[in-house]
Design a protein around this motif. Structure first.
Motif, short mmCIF file in Angstrom:
data_model
loop_
_atom_site.label_atom_id
_atom_site.label_comp_id
_atom_site.label_asym_id
_atom_site.label_seq_id
_atom_site.Cartn_x
_atom_site.Cartn_y
_atom_site.Cartn_z
N ASN A 199 0.73 -1.12 -0.08
CA ASN A 199 -0.01 0.01 -0.04
C ASN A 199 0.83 1.38 0.07
N GLY A 200 2.28 1.08 -0.11
CA GLY A 200 2.98 2.26 -0.56
C GLY A 200 2.64 3.01 -1.42
N LYS A 201 2.66 4.46 -1.54
CA LYS A 201 2.24 5.24 -2.68
C LYS A 201 3.05 6.50 -2.70
N SER A 202 3.30 6.91 -4.07
CA SER A 202 4.13 8.08 -4.20
C SER A 202 3.38 8.99 -5.18
N TYR A 233 0.67 3.54 -6.68
CA TYR A 233 0.86 2.71 -5.50
C TYR A 233 2.05 1.56 -6.15
N GLY A 234 2.90 1.02 -5.24
CA GLY A 234 3.99 0.15 -5.64
C GLY A 234 3.32 -0.95 -6.11
N PHE A 235 4.28 -1.84 -7.35
CA PHE A 235 4.22 -3.03 -7.85
C PHE A 235 3.69 -4.09 -6.69
N PRO A 236 2.85 -5.16 -7.15
CA PRO A 236 2.89 -6.14 -6.26
C PRO A 236 4.11 -6.88 -6.04
#
Length: 135
Positions: free
Chosen positions: A111-114, A118-121
């Motif tokens: 669930n990291g987001k920039s 969001y980040g890749f699986p």
């Protein structure tokens, strides 16, 4: 909860695929090159990457490659390693490991987001050529 098993792809040892759409791994630690992996499709970059699970027939160690986006770190129990995974020649994943008993292995979501992405699986790598993996 998590992604449907039909979306999880099992990748053979020596294949360098980061996602089920075929994102190429361009640099991978030797230890990980020898392991089978499980990968997911990217799906929407505007949604958190889902968790997924699979079964193993014997105790094993599972490694996950974590896309460095939004300061995400996996839950307690995952240990950071010095192993490397680079894909698209520019994305460096941090690799974590965790021991599992025979049975269900749960891979956390990301669930990291920039910005709005969001980040890749995570990609999961499974130790033990004799360990059976079922989705």
């Amino acid at each position: 909860d998590g992604v449907a098993a039909s979306k999880v792809a099992l990748v053979g040892a020596g294949e360098s695929i980061r996602t089920s759409e075929g994102e190429q791994i361009t640099n991978l630690s030797n230890k990980l090159q020898m392991l089978r992996s499980l990968v997911l499709p990217r799906d929407s970059m505007h949604e958190p990457a889902p968790e997924f699970q699979f079964k193993v027939s014997a105790p094993t160690v599972v490694y996950i490659s974590v896309h460095q986006r939004g300061g995400y770190e996996p839950p307690t129990g995952w240990e950071k390693t010095a192993l490397q995974l680079v894909w698209r020649k520019t994305f460096n994943d941090v690799v974590y490991k965790k021991s599992f008993a025979a049975g269900i292995v749960k891979i956390p979501g990301h669930n990291g987001k920039s910005g709005d992405a969001y980040g890749f699986p995570h990609a999961a790598f499974v130790e033990g050529a004799q360990v059976e993996i079922t989705l």
